[in-house]
Motif scaffolding. Structure first.
Motif, mmCIF file in Angstrom:
data_model
loop_
_atom_site.group_PDB
_atom_site.id
_atom_site.type_symbol
_atom_site.label_atom_id
_atom_site.label_comp_id
_atom_site.label_asym_id
_atom_site.label_seq_id
_atom_site.Cartn_x
_atom_site.Cartn_y
_atom_site.Cartn_z
ATOM 1 N N LEU A 52 22.007 12.753 -10.371
ATOM 2 C CA LEU A 52 21.727 13.491 -9.149
ATOM 3 C C LEU A 52 22.855 14.497 -8.949
ATOM 4 C CD1 LEU A 52 20.656 10.570 -6.758
ATOM 5 C CD2 LEU A 52 19.172 12.110 -8.067
ATOM 6 N N GLU A 168 26.928 9.501 -3.229
ATOM 7 C CA GLU A 168 25.561 9.018 -3.105
ATOM 8 C C GLU A 168 25.588 7.504 -3.004
ATOM 9 O OE1 GLU A 168 23.525 8.464 -7.272
ATOM 10 O OE2 GLU A 168 24.550 10.395 -7.283
ATOM 11 N N SER A 170 23.309 4.874 -4.195
ATOM 12 C CA SER A 170 22.121 4.737 -5.037
ATOM 13 C C SER A 170 21.620 3.300 -5.081
ATOM 14 C CB SER A 170 22.393 5.264 -6.447
ATOM 15 O OG SER A 170 23.573 4.679 -6.962
ATOM 16 N N THR A 171 22.434 2.394 -5.638
ATOM 17 C CA THR A 171 22.065 0.976 -5.616
ATOM 18 C C THR A 171 22.927 0.204 -4.619
ATOM 19 O OG1 THR A 171 23.646 0.380 -7.351
ATOM 20 C CG2 THR A 171 21.448 1.085 -8.044
ATOM 21 N N MET A 199 19.972 6.789 -1.455
ATOM 22 C CA MET A 199 18.834 6.757 -2.385
ATOM 23 C C MET A 199 18.471 5.319 -2.779
ATOM 24 S SD MET A 199 18.302 9.953 -2.506
ATOM 25 C CE MET A 199 17.049 10.033 -3.790
ATOM 26 N N ARG A 200 18.780 4.363 -1.940
ATOM 27 C CA ARG A 200 18.520 2.966 -2.282
ATOM 28 C C ARG A 200 17.042 2.619 -2.201
ATOM 29 N NH1 ARG A 200 21.337 -0.217 1.988
ATOM 30 N NH2 ARG A 200 20.694 1.624 3.198
ATOM 31 N N THR A 228 14.298 8.399 -2.148
ATOM 32 C CA THR A 228 14.236 7.454 -3.255
ATOM 33 C C THR A 228 14.057 8.210 -4.565
ATOM 34 O OG1 THR A 228 11.846 7.222 -2.984
ATOM 35 C CG2 THR A 228 13.251 5.595 -1.870
#
Length: 835
Positions: A52, A168, A170-171, A199-200, A228
Motif C-alpha cells: 500500500l 497503516e 493492516s493486521t 485496513m483490518r 479493506t
C-alpha cells in the motif's frame, strides 16, 4: 503538451493502484478518500506481494511537505481532543521505523506537549534497550527501543497514555506485539493506536478487542481513513511471478538519466542545526527540543534557499530512511521561505525493495538504486529512492545524518551521484547524529602526551590531549586532498597534507621576519595574557587549539611565569571545523580542573569559523550534561583568547592588526614538530583523543625553540607598552564586530566562489592556503608592505597570481581554487558557474 503535463493529466483520471488490481485481482475498498490516499505496488518480498503506497506519508511518493506534516499533525490534534489537554500533556508517543518515524513525530507535535520516541533498526553502542519487537511482514523485522531517558516508557497505575503510530493498521500484529512486550514490563491503563489508514479485516478487529480485554487496558483507534484489501487465492505466488517477469523484462535497462544533460553539481549546505536538538526521535524528543527546533527552522530554510540556483522552482527535499522528521520540517520551512512561486516536494530513501513500473496506474514509477552508506547492522546492501527520476525536479536537497555522511555516500554510485543525473542541482545537508551519553561507567580516559616523547616542546610547556598516530600513513598529495575535500568525498581532518619543506630562501625569510616582528609579537602576547589574568585569573588553565594556538599558549605561559611567577597549566586540544571539539579531551579537563578556569587559546582569527565552531561545540557539550550526561552544565566558557583578531570575532586579544606572525609561516617545524590534528572513525574511538603525528624525522629543521626564545627575549622591553595597552583594552568596548565575516561573504560572491570555506582571510590563513591547499589567487591590500614578503615568495613558487586591491580589512586574503566545486577559472577571472 509536455510529458510532465501529460503525466499530471493521467494522474487525475487513473488510480495509481489500477495496474496491480487488474493483474492480481487485488481490491481496495473503503471510504471516499481511500483511493486518494493510497496506491498499489508490488513488493520484492517473499512475505507479502502487495504494498500500500501512501500519497501523504512522504516515503515513496513525493508530496508537499505541508501536506505530509499536516496529515500527522491533524491526527495528533484528534488524539489531544480525545484525551483532553491535561492527559495529552502526559502522553508518550511511539512511532515505528522506518516508515512512520516522521508521521509519529508529527502526531506528537499535534499533541503539543508530548515527548516522542521511535523504534529503530540502528543499534547504538552504550545505549540500553528498553524493549524490542518483530514486524512479521517486513523484509527487515527487528525493532529496537533506545530511549535516552530509561523512565520514558515507564508504566504503572499512574502511567501516562501510550500513543502508538504507524502508517497503516493492516493486521494489527506489529502494534499488538509492541503493546504486549511493553505491557509485561511497563503496564498502563490506556493505549491509543494512530494510523493514516485502518485496513483490518473483521477478524483482526475482533482480535484487538479480545487483546484489550486480556491485558485489562483501554485501547482506542484514531485513523484518517478506513477500508479493506481483498486478496485472491494464491496472490503471493502470482505476485512473485509477476515481479520476476517484470524484472526479466527490465533486465539490463539502467535507470535513465536526463538525456543530453551533464550530471548536476553536488554542493554541501551548512544548516547550522541547533546543537541541543536531536536529529529525530531515536533516543527521545522532548517539548524543549521541539521549541528549539521551531525557532531555528526559518534560518535553516533560508540557508537552503540561498544555496539554490536562482532559476530553481521545483525542489525535492529527500530524507534518509529513519531520518524523516528533520527533512520534513526543513521542507515545510523551505515551502514558507520560497513562497508560492516555487513548488517544494518531500520524500525519503528507503530500505524496502519495490518493483518500479512506469505506468500511470502504478504507484512506483521509477527507482534509483544506491549502496547503503550508514554502516548498517545487517551489512551492506541496496537502498532506494522512488519516483525521483524523471519527476522534473530542478533541484534535490538530500538530507542525511552525520553517521551516514560516509565515503560510501560520496562514491561514484552513491546517492548524490545517482541524483545528479536526474536534476539540475544537488544540495547535501547533514544533520548531526545525536548519541546519548552512555549509561555505563565512563571509560578510563587517556593521559596527555608530553615532550620529548611527543613534540619538541618541554614537557612542562604543554600537555597534548591527543593520541600519537606517528606510525600511521596519513599524508596525501595536496591536489588529491583538495579534490576529495571539495567533492565531499572526504573531510579535511581525515588526512594530512605532505609537510612543506621550505627552501633556503624561505627559511632565511622566516628568520628575518622573526627578528623584525619578535617585539610586536611579545607585546601582543603580553597584552592578551594580562587581559586573561585580569578577567579570568588568578590561575587560568590555558587550553590551546592545536596546532596554531599551541605556540601562542606556550608563549602566554612563559609571560605569566616571567612577569608574575605563575606556573599556568597548558594543554592542547583538537577542534575540527564541521565536526566540533574533542569531547573526550573536554571530559579529561573537567575531571582534572575546574572548567570555569579553562581559557581557550588560538593564534589568530580569520573569518571566525573556528570561533563559531567552538561556541557551538561547547554549547552542545554543556547541554548534554558534560562528562556525567545528566548533572547539568559543567561551566566551560567558549570565548577564545587570540594573539591577533583581524576579523573582529572575539573580545580577548593582543591586537586587531593583521600582521605576520612567523609561526604561521611554517607547519610542524614551528609547532613542536606536531602535525595538524586528525579525526577519522577508524582511528579515533568514542573514548579516544583525536590524533596527530610527531615528525621526529624533521628535528634538524625544527625552529620551535628558536621562535619561543626570540619572542620571550623581548618581554622586558615591551612590558611598559603592555601595561598601557592592557589598561586601555580593559576599559574599551571590545565587542566582536564580525567585520571579517562580512568581508569574506562579499569576496565570495564578488569572485563567483559562493562558498565562504574557500575564502581564507588574514596573513596566517593565506599562508596556510599556500602551504596546504590548492590556491587560486591571493588578494593583497595595496601597500601592505613587508608583512606579505613571504606570501609573495610562496605565491611565486606555486605560480599563484597576487592581485592588489583596496578596501580590504585584512592585509591579504587567500582564495582556494574552486575548481572542484563550481568550475575552473573563467576568462573573466571568476569561477565558472555550473551549467
Amino acid at each position: 503538451m509536455s510529458g510532465r503535463a501529460r503525466r499530471e493529466e493521467a494522474v487525475d483520471v487513473v488510480w495509481s493502484g489500477d495496474w496491480v488490481a487488474e493483474r492480481l485481482g487485488v481490491a481496495l475498498e473503503g471510504d471516499g478518500e481511500l483511493h486518494e490516499l493510497l496506491g498499489l505496488a508490488l513488493r520484492r518480498n517473499p512475505k507479502r506481494a502487495h504494498l500500500l503506497v501512501s500519497n501523504v506519508l512522504g516515503k515513496h511518493v513525493p508530496q508537499k511537505p505541508s501536506v505530509v506534516y499536516g496529515a500527522g499533525y491533524g491526527l495528533g490534534e484528534r488524539v489531544r481532543a480525545l484525551l483532553g489537554a491535561e492527559e495529552a500533556r502526559r502522553a508518550v508517543v511511539l512511532g515505528y521505523a522506518e516508515t512512520a518515524t516522521g508521521l509519529g513525530h508529527a502526531v506528537a507535535d499535534g499533541l503539543r506537549d508530548a515527548p516522542y520516541l521511535h523504534s529503530t533498526r540502528r543499534p547504538v553502542a552504550g545505549v540500553a534497550q528498553a524493549g524490542g519487537f518483530e514486524e512479521a511482514h517486513s523484509h527487515a523485522t527487528s525493532h529496537l527501543l533506545l530511549p535516552e531517558d530509561p523512565e520514558l516508557l515507564a508504566g504503572g497505575a499512574e502511567a501516562s497514555t501510550l500513543v502508538l503510530v504507524d502508517d497503516e493498521f493492516s493486521t494489527g500484529n506489529t502494534v499488538l506485539n509492541t503493546i504486549r512486550e511493553l505491557h509485561e514490563t511497563h503496564p498502563r491503563e490506556r493505549y491509543i493506536i494512530v494510523a493514516l489508514v485502518d485496513m483490518r479485516s473483521a477478524g483482526d478487529r475482533d482480535r484487538l478487542t479480545a487483546f484489550a480485554a486480556e491485558i485489562g487496558a483501554r485501547v482506542d483507534l484514531v485513523t484518517r481513513s478506513s477500508g479493506t484489501v481483498t486478496l485472491p487465492e494464491g496472490v503471493l505466488e502470482r505476485g512473485q511471478a509477476l515481479v520476476a517477469a517484470q524484472e526479466a523484462e527490465q533486465a539490463g535497462r539502467a535507470d535513465e538519466a536526463v538525456s543530453g544533460v551533464a550530471p548536476a553539481p553536488v554542493t554541501r549546505v551548512a544548516l547550522d542545526w541547533p546543537a541541543e536538538v536531536p536529529d529525530g526521535g531515536r533516543h527521545g524528543f522532548t517539548p524543549a527540543h521541539r521549541a528549539a527546533l521551531e525557532a531555528a527552522l526559518p534560518g535553516m530554510a533560508e540557508r537552503i534557499a540561498g544555496a539554490l540556483d536562482s532559476d530553481v522552482r521545483r525542489v525535492l527535499v529527500l530524507g534518509f530512511e529513519e531520518l524523516m522528521y528533520a527533512p520534513l520540517r526543513l521542507g515545510t520551512a523551505l515551502e514558507a521561505a520560497m513562497g508560492s512561486g516555487a513548488e517544494v516536494r518531500y520524500s525519503t530513501t528507503t530500505r524496502s525493495p519495490v518493483l518500479a513500473v512506469d505506468d500511470p496506474g502504478y504507484a512506483i514509477r521509477t527507482r534509483l538504486v544506491f549502496p547503503a552508506h550508514d554502516d548498517p547492522a545487517d551489512g551492506p546492501g541496496d537502498r532506494y529512492a522512488y519516483n525521483v527520476a524523471g519527476a522534473g525536479f530542478d533541484a534535490v536537497v538530500a538530507v542525511v545524518d552525520s553517521i551516514a555522511d560516509t565515503p560510501e555516500l560520496h562514491a561514484p554510485d552513491g546517492l548524490p551521484a545517482r541524483l545528479a543525473a536526474h536534476t539540475g542541482q544537488v544540495l547535501l545537508a547533514v544533520v548531526p547524529s545525536y548519541t546519548p551519553t552512555p549509561l555505563q561507567e565512563p571509560a578510563v580516559l587517556p593521559e596527555p602526551l608530553r615532550g620529548p616523547d611527543f613534540s619538541s616542546y618541554a614537557p612542562e610547556d604543554v600537555g597534548w590531549l591527543l593520541q600519537d598516530l606517528s606510525d600511521t600513513e596519513l599524508e596525501a598529495p595536496t591536489e588529491e586532498r583538495e579534490e576529495a575535500i571539495q567533492s565531499g568525498g572526504a573531510h579535511y581532518a581525515e588526512s594530512l597534507p605532505v609537510e612543506y619543506q621550505p627552501s633556503a630562501e624561505y627559511q632565511a625569510l622566516f628568520a628575518a621576519a622573526l627578528d623584525a616582528s619578535a617585539a610586536r609579537i611579545a607585546r601582543a602576547v603580553g597584552t592578551v595574557t594580562e587581559t586573561v589574568l585580569a578577567e579570568r585569573g588568578p590561575r587560568p588553565v590555558l587550553v590551546s587549539l592545536a596546532r596554531a594556538g599551541t605556540p601562542v599558549g606556550v608563549l602566554m605561559r612563559h609571560w605569566a611565569r616571567h612577569r608574575h611567577g605563575l606556573d599556568l597549566p597548558h594543554y592542547a586540544i583538537s577542534i575540527v571545523r564541521g565536526r566540533g571539539i574533542d569531547a573526550t579531551a573536554l571530559r579529561w579537563l573537567a575531571a582534572h580542573h575546574d572548567p570555569a578556569d579553562v581559557v581557550f587559546v588560538d593564534g589568530w582569527t580569520g573569518k571566525g569559523a573556528i570561533t563559531r565552531e567552538l561556541a557551538a561545540a561547547i554549547e552542545e557539550f554543556e547541554t548534554s550534561g558534560g562528562p556525567g550526561g545528566s548533572a547539568g552544565p559543567v561551566g566551560f566558557d567558549p570565548e577564545i583568547a587570540v594573539l591577533a583578531d583581524p576579523g573582529g570575532c572575539v573580545r580577548t586579544y593582543g591586537t586587531r592588526e593583521d600582521f605576520l606572525i612567523p609561526s604561521a609561516c611554517l607547519n610542524s617545524t614551528v609547532s613542536g614538530l606536531i602535525s595538524r590534528t586528525v579525526l577519522r572513525a577508524d582511528l579515533v574511538g568514542p573514548d579516544d583523543f583525536h590524533g596527530a603525528k610527531f615528525y621526529r624525522e624533521l628535528a634538524d629543521s625544527d625552529v620551535s625553540g628558536d621562535f619561543l626564545a626570540a619572542v620571550t627575549a623581548r618581554f622586558d622591553e615591551v612590558a611598559d607598552q603592555v601595561g598601557a595597552e592592557t589598561k586601555e583594552l580593559l576599559a574599551a568596548d571590545r565587542a566582536p564586530t564580525w567585520e571579517g565575516w562580512a568581508a569574506v561573504e562579499r569576496i565570495s560572491e564578488e569572485y563567483g566562489i559562493h562558498d565562504v570555506n574557500l575564502v581564507k582571510p588574514g596573513v596566517g590563513e593565506t599562508t596556510r592556503v599556500l602551504l596546504r591547499r590548492v590556491p587560486w589567487k591571493i588578494l593583497a591590500k595595496r601597500g601592505a608592505g613587508t608583512d606579505l614578503t613571504h606570501i609573495r615568495l610562496l605565491a611565486e613558487q606555486r605560480g599563484v597570481p597576487v592581485e592588489e586591491v583596496d578596501d580590504l580589512p585584512y592585509s591579504c586574503v587567500g582564495l582556494i581554487h574552486p575548481r572542484f566545486t563550481r568550475g575552473a577559472t573563467g576568462a573573466d577571472g571568476k569561477a565558472v558557474q555550473g551549467a
